[in-house]
Design an enzyme around this catalytic site. Structure first.
Site, short mmCIF file in Angstrom:
data_model
loop_
_atom_site.label_atom_id
_atom_site.label_comp_id
_atom_site.label_asym_id
_atom_site.label_seq_id
_atom_site.Cartn_x
_atom_site.Cartn_y
_atom_site.Cartn_z
CG ASN A 225 34.76 34.83 44.83
OD1 ASN A 225 33.66 35.24 44.22
ND2 ASN A 225 35.72 35.65 45.32
CG ASP A 293 40.50 35.09 51.54
OD1 ASP A 293 40.34 35.97 51.90
OD2 ASP A 293 39.87 33.79 51.64
CE LYS A 303 46.52 28.99 26.98
NZ LYS A 303 45.89 28.68 25.65
N PRO A 320 45.56 42.06 49.70
CG PRO A 320 45.07 44.16 48.77
CD PRO A 320 45.65 42.71 48.63
CB ILE A 322 39.18 45.48 51.28
CG1 ILE A 322 40.24 45.41 49.98
CG2 ILE A 322 38.40 46.98 51.12
CD1 ILE A 322 39.41 45.11 48.71
CG LEU A 323 35.98 43.97 56.91
CD1 LEU A 323 35.01 45.12 57.17
CD2 LEU A 323 35.36 42.71 57.19
CG PHE A 340 28.35 40.91 53.56
CD1 PHE A 340 27.49 40.11 52.97
CD2 PHE A 340 28.45 42.16 53.65
CE1 PHE A 340 25.99 40.80 52.64
CE2 PHE A 340 26.92 42.86 53.32
CZ PHE A 340 25.98 42.16 53.07
#
Length: 416
Positions: A225, A293, A303, A320, A322-323, A340
């Protein structure tokens, strides 16, 4: 200030400097100064005078600061978005380099006839000047009187040095070298830190995640991202300044490691979770990383090639959480877990739902819609959501957001 031993540059991480670049041949050194400060974790905003723009281009300054270059006092766009009052005060230190005889004279007289002079008159923050001019101009009684007056008002000075001028004269008047100015900036913050008193997070361990994660598709490609890691790194630096022992778990980012923090570099979400669990126990965890995600269920060991049959089908699986994992009840759960929420619509509603779903104590929500400039930018507009309500903060630099969040965390522990 000349002749001092080099101070510890660790105090620079997370600091905010407003750099005023006036018109003089020494302006080219300001570009290296920006680079040197940013290498040490300093956020630099720049004001470029009309004369300064004859020596260095706004594009060069913008490329090095990665932010807007402020030039025109009458720019309605800049005035509505920032304003010279905010610009003059959303910094920890104002540095004028080069400080020409003309600008020093206008500072001494309290003039406000362009953006640079107006900012310097409106600021309530300390000012450091690096004079640069012809030797005769520096030695002139008017310049000496102006400099003495400014120093009597608390303006700090670095240089000028002796040397050959661009005009081929020799003597004092050369602007201090970029690293001398960095040393002077660090010396100021070191003195400031000595007088800051007890640190409210001393003895606490803070765990911070930052940056994106890269989820490999094959040895060449990955899912990621647009997170730059600026906010998470700024939070780690802010917590360290308040005395916390900080473990920063960072995904791939170009941000320099914050001084005073233990930094663990990872790439994937699974590596980030493992590093976080290894860092426990912690008093507070701030999950500022933009963790992917999903990841590819089966990473290719070679490749992937185009063979004419169309794109390959990529089966995804969830990474997973994490938060949620750090928020689970148990003896190793941090006393305060802050998440966040980067949203592109219905920010408050989605963030409040996320806080309840994840089980964390606080959520810092922000709008990352295209056009906001949040991802990769210097500013952020956030909402702090707790179980008992929410606060909406004004748009401010990411360093200012980090400082305010760190103070809120310290206040939470003091209340407990």
């Amino acid at each position: 200030m000349p002749g001092q031993a080099n101070p510890d540059h660790a105090v620079l991480s997370g600091r905010r400097v407003l750099l005023v670049i006036a018109g003089g041949i020494a302006a080219y050194k300001s570009l290296d100064l920006i680079r040197r400060l940013r290498e040490r974790g300093v956020t630099v905003r720049a004001v470029l005078t009309e004369a300064g723009a004859r020596f260095v281009t706004p594009l060069s300054v913008q490329a090095l600061t990665e932010g807007t270059v402020y030039q025109d006092l009458w720019s309605l766009t800049d005035e509505s978005e920032m304003g010279h009052i905010r610009l003059s005060r959303e910094a920890d230190l104002v540095v004028v380099a080069p400080a020409t005889a003309n600008l020093l004279a206008r500072m001494a007289a309290g003039m406000a006839d362009d953006l640079a002079a107006t900012v310097l008159l409106a600021t309530d923050k300390p000012v450091l000047v690096a004079p640069a001019m012809n030797v005769r101009m520096w030695q002139h009684a008017a310049t000496r009187a102006n400099m003495a007056l400014l120093e009597s008002r608390g303006v700090r000075r670095v240089g000028p040095n002796d040397g050959v001028m661009a005009c081929n004269e020799y003597g004092p008047g050369r602007m201090a070298e970029p690293m001398e100015i960095v040393d002077a900036v660090a010396a100021f913050f070191a003195e400031q830190a000595e007088g800051e008193g007890p640190q409210p997070l001393a003895g606490r361990h803070a765990l911070v995640t930052s940056g994106p994660t890269h989820e490999p598709i094959d040895p060449v490609r990955y899912i990621a991202n647009r997170s730059s890691g600026k906010q998470g790194h700024a939070i780690a630096a802010a917590l360290a300044r308040l005395g916390a022992a900080v473990t920063l778990v960072s995904g791939p980012t170009r941000q320099p490691d914050p001084a005073g923090c233990r930094v663990v570099h990872v790439e994937t979400a699974r590596e980030m979770l493992a590093a976080c669990e290894a860092a426990l126990p912690a008093d507070v965890a701030v999950c500022a990383a933009a963790v992917a995600d999903w990841r590819v269920a089966a990473e290719a060991d070679r490749k992937l090639k185009k063979d004419g049959s169309g794109p390959p089908a990529l089966a995804l699986t969830e990474n997973p959480d994490i938060l949620a994992t750090l928020s689970q009840a148990g003896p190793r759960r941090p006393a305060l877990v802050v998440g966040f929420a980067a949203e592109t619509g219905d920010v408050l509603a989605y963030a409040a739902a996320k806080r309840a779903r994840k089980g964390c104590d606080w959520i810092v929500a922000n709008d990352v819609s295209p056009g906001t400039g949040t991802f990769g930018g210097s500013d952020n507009t956030v909402h702090l959501i707790r179980a008992d309500g929410s606060d909406s903060w004004p748009t401010m630099s990411k360093e200012a957001v980090a400082a305010r969040l760190a103070e809120a965390i310290a206040g939470q522990f003091e209340r407990r």
